[in-house]
Design an enzyme around this catalytic site. Structure first.
Site, PDB file in Angstrom:
ATOM      1  N   PRO A  68       0.830  -1.214   0.000  1.00 59.83           N
ATOM      2  CA  PRO A  68       0.000   0.000   0.000  1.00 59.83           C
ATOM      3  C   PRO A  68       0.866   1.267   0.000  1.00 59.83           C
ATOM      4  CG  PRO A  68      -0.664  -1.532   1.750  1.00 59.83           C
ATOM      5  CD  PRO A  68       0.604  -2.063   1.171  1.00 59.83           C
ATOM      6  N   ASP A 274      47.116 -46.323  -0.753  1.00 60.03           N
ATOM      7  CA  ASP A 274      47.844 -47.076   0.267  1.00 60.03           C
ATOM      8  C   ASP A 274      47.163 -46.964   1.621  1.00 60.03           C
ATOM      9  OD1 ASP A 274      49.815 -47.792  -1.488  1.00 60.03           O
ATOM     10  OD2 ASP A 274      51.127 -46.110  -0.982  1.00 60.03           O
ATOM     11  N   LYS A 296      49.916 -51.531   1.453  1.00 62.77           N
ATOM     12  CA  LYS A 296      51.099 -52.296   1.813  1.00 62.77           C
ATOM     13  C   LYS A 296      51.356 -51.926   3.253  1.00 62.77           C
ATOM     14  CE  LYS A 296      53.611 -52.148  -2.454  1.00 62.77           C
ATOM     15  NZ  LYS A 296      54.682 -53.018  -1.963  1.00 62.77           N
ATOM     16  N   MET A 411      60.738 -45.840   7.743  1.00 63.53           N
ATOM     17  CA  MET A 411      60.521 -47.251   8.083  1.00 63.53           C
ATOM     18  C   MET A 411      61.558 -47.724   9.088  1.00 63.53           C
ATOM     19  SD  MET A 411      59.660 -48.633   4.271  1.00 63.53           S
ATOM     20  CE  MET A 411      60.478 -47.440   3.234  1.00 63.53           C
TER      21      MET A 411
HETATM   22  N1  SAH Z   1      56.499 -41.905   0.211  1.00 69.00           N
HETATM   23  C1  SAH Z   1      56.409 -41.717   1.636  1.00 69.00           C
HETATM   24  C2  SAH Z   1      57.245 -42.726   2.407  1.00 69.00           C
HETATM   25  C3  SAH Z   1      56.756 -44.125   2.251  1.00 69.00           C
HETATM   26  S1  SAH Z   1      57.646 -45.227   3.239  1.00 69.00           S
HETATM   27  C4  SAH Z   1      56.831 -40.293   1.990  1.00 69.00           C
HETATM   28  O1  SAH Z   1      57.315 -39.585   1.128  1.00 69.00           O
HETATM   29  O2  SAH Z   1      56.624 -39.892   3.130  1.00 69.00           O
HETATM   30  C5  SAH Z   1      56.636 -45.278   4.700  1.00 69.00           C
HETATM   31  C6  SAH Z   1      57.347 -44.583   5.844  1.00 69.00           C
HETATM   32  O3  SAH Z   1      57.162 -43.204   5.750  1.00 69.00           O
HETATM   33  C7  SAH Z   1      56.814 -44.938   7.203  1.00 69.00           C
HETATM   34  O4  SAH Z   1      57.362 -46.151   7.672  1.00 69.00           O
HETATM   35  C8  SAH Z   1      57.311 -43.781   8.024  1.00 69.00           C
HETATM   36  O5  SAH Z   1      58.680 -43.911   8.299  1.00 69.00           O
HETATM   37  C9  SAH Z   1      57.156 -42.639   7.039  1.00 69.00           C
HETATM   38  N2  SAH Z   1      55.887 -41.924   7.222  1.00 69.00           N
HETATM   39  C10 SAH Z   1      54.878 -41.812   6.359  1.00 69.00           C
HETATM   40  N3  SAH Z   1      53.905 -41.031   6.852  1.00 69.00           N
HETATM   41  C11 SAH Z   1      54.318 -40.618   8.065  1.00 69.00           C
HETATM   42  C12 SAH Z   1      53.773 -39.778   9.064  1.00 69.00           C
HETATM   43  N4  SAH Z   1      52.573 -39.183   8.919  1.00 69.00           N
HETATM   44  N5  SAH Z   1      54.482 -39.579  10.193  1.00 69.00           N
HETATM   45  C13 SAH Z   1      55.694 -40.147  10.352  1.00 69.00           C
HETATM   46  N6  SAH Z   1      56.256 -40.943   9.442  1.00 69.00           N
HETATM   47  C14 SAH Z   1      55.586 -41.180   8.302  1.00 69.00           C
END
Ligand code: SAH
Length: 488
Positions: A68, A274, A296, A411
């Protein structure tokens, strides 16, 4: 877990597929309503009503305003939009018949209720401004690159939060995307004439998106279309192989992914991932992508490397866009060369998107630099895990005990006692500062700080179960005061 030096010595398991994740509940369904040429009712002449009238008119509606005594803002808005007609009277139930939408700025609760009721009787979706209890739909915050339109809703929980988010998205999306989205509409018919198959159509639109995202403010031009059409035509004859992208998934925190990694995840048909890949990273993948765990594990059952490579190849040959998602960086202890070789041998294009490797994520968490003038002139990454799970024999011991180096051990949990013993035997100072960091970058991250000589006992007592990164060298003394450290 993968080993850099040879075949797996671990038990086998088969790749396992994840179910497509179900859609989580939504407070509201975002839909985009076509209003071109449709009648929409706005009841009330206030400034708030004028904003809605303008938005509706901009969306192509014929807006009938019942007021209005309309506010100056409403009169001014109607003056600029010929599709807005003002009726200088109160609304009546009959006005709602056949309207696509009904919006009211109600003077009080009684009017709001009457309007909502009348709208529902007319089967017209209704919005009463600022009165959610009477609303069938709401208006979100808008990012307008029409025909590209982004709507943001918080279901009324925090409109200011929605606005703040809108500002962020505005900054992210260049103004020229409007032109690119229009071009997509215009070019679609010409591209359709090519009669391309599904995969080629996807490729065309992915190339289009890449071009638009890389356009840096430039508007699309006819040579862009020519290039895209030529690429699509060239592809049409060729047998369509898929492609493999090895993507670094980083250490776990999804925010550490690169923009390229996210884009690869968003356009994947299949993702082979992985065990180390965090759910938050997988969540960024295209909803329809098939997700297959080819995990793995250090000492549990693993999918064999040959099986993974064979799967990559068969998916690539079937024309799929395969993302091989690896923890950290693909080029660091990830058996990447075997996968690349398998893909290339089959003629499948294979590329790498790097990621943040665990050693660097660990350094970032500790807030230290791995190199340091005078004290650490070399940084070395090693694996302490040979094919049979023992300490590798062919390590460069003089380098590993160099007091001027920082060493990152991947590792390295299982063989830590053997590694530490050997390093001390080779002459490493037992007081060398070291940190073992478990689940670097994730909320459950833990740190164990000790001298290298004391580290095996500390780790044996703590028995970490997540992935662990051992860093040692003089610069690690700066990590001793790191927050959350589990120093003895
Ligand atoms: N391509 C990966 C490594 C693979 S081998 C990279 O570049 O990191 C796997 C190893 O990576 C594990 O045994 C550990 O030593 C390391 N890793 C991967 N993620 C991790 C995280 N969040 N904290 C600590 N170590 C890690």
């Amino acid at each position: 877990m993968p080993d850099a030096t040879g075949a797996d010595a671990t038990p086998r398991r088969n790749p396992s597929e994840l179910a497509l994740d179900a859609i989580r509940p939504l407070a509201n369904l975002p839909v985009f309503f076509k209003l071109t040429g449709r009648r929409v009712v706005v009841a009330g002449g206030s400034e708030a009503a004028a904003w809605k009238a303008e938005l509706l008119a901009a969306s192509g509606a014929d807006v009938a305003v019942y007021a209005p005594s309309p506010a100056p803002k409403m009169l001014e808005t109607a003056g600029r939009h010929p599709q807005i007609a003002i009726f200088l009277r109160a609304w009546a139930a009959e006005d709602l018949a056949g309207a696509a939408l009904a919006v009211a700025d109600a003077a009080n609760a009684a009017e709001a209720e009457a309007f909502a009721q009348a709208a529902r009787q007319a089967k017209t979706p209704v919005n009463v401004i600022d009165q959610p209890e009477f609303c069938d739909f709401s208006f979100g915050a808008i990012v307008n690159r029409s025909p590209l339109v982004i709507g943001i809703s918080t279901d009324g929980a925090a409109p200011v939060f929605g606005q703040a988010l809108r500002a962020r998205i505005e900054a992210l999306i260049p103004a020229n995307f409007s032109a690119w989205a229009r071009a997509a509409k215009e070019w679609r018919p010409q591209f359709s004439e090519l009669g391309a198959a599904f995969r080629q159509r996807r490729n065309f639109w992915e190339r289009f998106a890449t071009l638009a995202l890389a356009s840096g403010g430039r508007k699309p031009a006819s040579h862009d279309l020519d290039g895209l059409l030529a690429a699509a035509a060239a592809e049409k004859g060729a047998a369509t192989l898929g492609q493999v992208v090895l993507v670094g998934g980083g250490p776990g925190d999804a925010e550490l992914l690169t923009l390229k990694a996210v884009r690869a995840l968003q356009s994947a048909d299949v993702i082979l991932f992985d065990d180390l890949i965090s759910p938050a990273v997988l969540e960024l993948a295209r909803r329809e992508a098939q997700r297959i765990n080819v995990g793995k594990r250090g000492h549990g059952p693993s999918v064999g490397q040959a099986d993974i490579s064979a799967l990559l190849v068969s998916l690539g040959l079937a024309g799929k866009k395969v993302v091989r998602l690896k923890g950290g960086d693909p080029a660091v202890f990830g058996r990447t060369n075997e996968e690349i070789a398998a893909a290339r041998a089959a003629g499948i294009e294979c590329t790498i998107v790097p990621g943040v490797t665990a050693a660097l994520a660990a350094a970032a968490s500790l807030g230290i630099s791995l190199s340091e003038r005078d004290r650490a002139r070399r940084i070395q990454f090693i694996t302490a895990h040979a094919a049979d799970g023992s300490l590798p024999v062919r390590l460069d011991w003089p380098a590993l005990v160099d007091p001027g180096a920082t060493t990152a051990v991947y590792m390295g949990v299982k063989t830590l006692p053997a590694l530490a013993r050997r390093l001390l035997d080779e002459g490493l100072d037992p007081l060398t500062p070291a940190v073992m960091i478990e689940n670097a970058s994730l909320p459950e991250e833990r740190r164990f700080v000790a001298t290298l000589a004391d580290m095996p006992a500390l780790i044996a007592a703590a028995a970490p179960t997540g992935p662990c990164m051992l860093l040692y060298g003089q610069t690690l003394d700066r990590a001793n005061n790191a927050e959350g450290s589990a120093a003895p």
